[in-house]
Design an enzyme around this catalytic site. Sequence first.
Site: not given
Length: 515
Positions: A252, A286
């Site tokens: 992430d 991300h």
Amino acid sequence: MKKLMLFTVIVAISIATKAQQYYDVTKYGAKKDSSTLATKSIAAAIAAASKAGGGTVYFPAGKYLTGPIHLKSNITILIDAGAELHFSDNFDHYLPMVESRYEGVDVFSFSPLFYAYKAENIAIKGRGLINGHGKKWWDYALTFYKNQTARNKYQLLFDSANKNIVLPDDATQMQRGFLRPPFIQPLYCKNVLIEGITITNSPFWTVNPEFCENVTVTGVTINNPKSPNTDGINPSSCRYVHISDCHISVGDDCITIKSGKDVPGRTKAFPAENITITNCTMLSGHGGVVIGSEMSGDVKKVTISNCVFDGTDRGIRIKTTRGRGGVVEDIRVDNIVMKNIRDQAIVLDMEYSKTKPEPVSERTPKFRNIRFSNITAYTKKAMYINGLDEMPVSEISLHDVVFEAETGIVIRNVQDIELRHVRVNTKTGPAVSAEKSSRILIDALSTVKPLMDAPLIRLTDVKEALLTNHWLFDGSHKFADIKGAATSNILLHNNILKGATVTTAADVPTGTVQL
């Protein structure tokens, strides 16, 4: 006299030796071959060190199997080179539930793998490895709800422990009652050091100090494979945070700064502030450095410098949505190189989730005074700034920034933005496109790859803009495209256009554009 001096030296040596004493976990029964769960042995070593006033709990080279490790004040965990801590993936080992925080909401849940509560002067350091064996946690979280017919024992325990928690606007996740634990979570601690270690396979967020003061994370390597919500370093509602010289590749966001979600965050009103991030490399993730979307307690005074992002989905990302409230302000980003960015290099988005406009209130978030300088980015999209109709992003600047991108800078609902000495090379569309914004200064914008069918600058319903000191490259065909009935006060000054055109749509009021 000589006897007295000798006695003094002996006492001093004795005190120094005691102060430097290591509490070797193998002396308390921990096995170095991971054949036996070492949780109780490690706890015994910590207890012995704590009883003596503090000390270093030492892991020599070897493999250790353990459940959660709870630190106390004045304890250093030293994981030596060649030592590996392998955390059990038996969920029962992380009971009883403890006070924690999950995505900006205060809860009681599974114990974090490393946990400390209201402790001071704590450290986790060394050249060893800690492995969270998160796959079972990831798989359970991803598949559990598809086949669930009744609440299991973990959910029932969660329900019992969280009868009176303050819920966010969207309480769905809390109501599920199975929340994976973060890897390292000191809670309400002071003087926290995490140094040198390598971390892998976190069940959830990896390094996640909450409500802490004076936190240093340095020289840490974090490698999480593609996995849900395995952020790297997430200081939340912390002050005086120093993150440096880290190497991060995760499932992430690499580094995220947060301060609570919705009503729970505004109720605590504990900002994240005085934070420095420097000399780090970010690979898979991300976002490279992200602020939000849980920022309801405010995020203030943050500097990000001397970092390289290579392969993240986005570079710098600041995000929020209606209902969060809170302010993000006084942010400085400088001396950054980005390569292979899959989406935007820079994002400031106040509509992270789509909601309808509402009157300005404590639920309305704010972004202001955010400065970017000395950045080079190879990316799909250069930059996206999106404010709210009722609360534009304000006081933004870019200085000495270069984007090599498929598409350019997109600005919507922004007040008071300056772009100085910015170069944007696009494959399609304008270098800069601004809509429903006001007080825009674009100074010496350039592209070395002018496009036949797109202007350098497109303004739609912009109020007050100064386009100045542009020196177009040969082959430029269109300088500016201006349209929108709400357009006003557009001034073009001191530009060398080399025959490039300025077009004004029929709906632009007469006299609005001054050449």
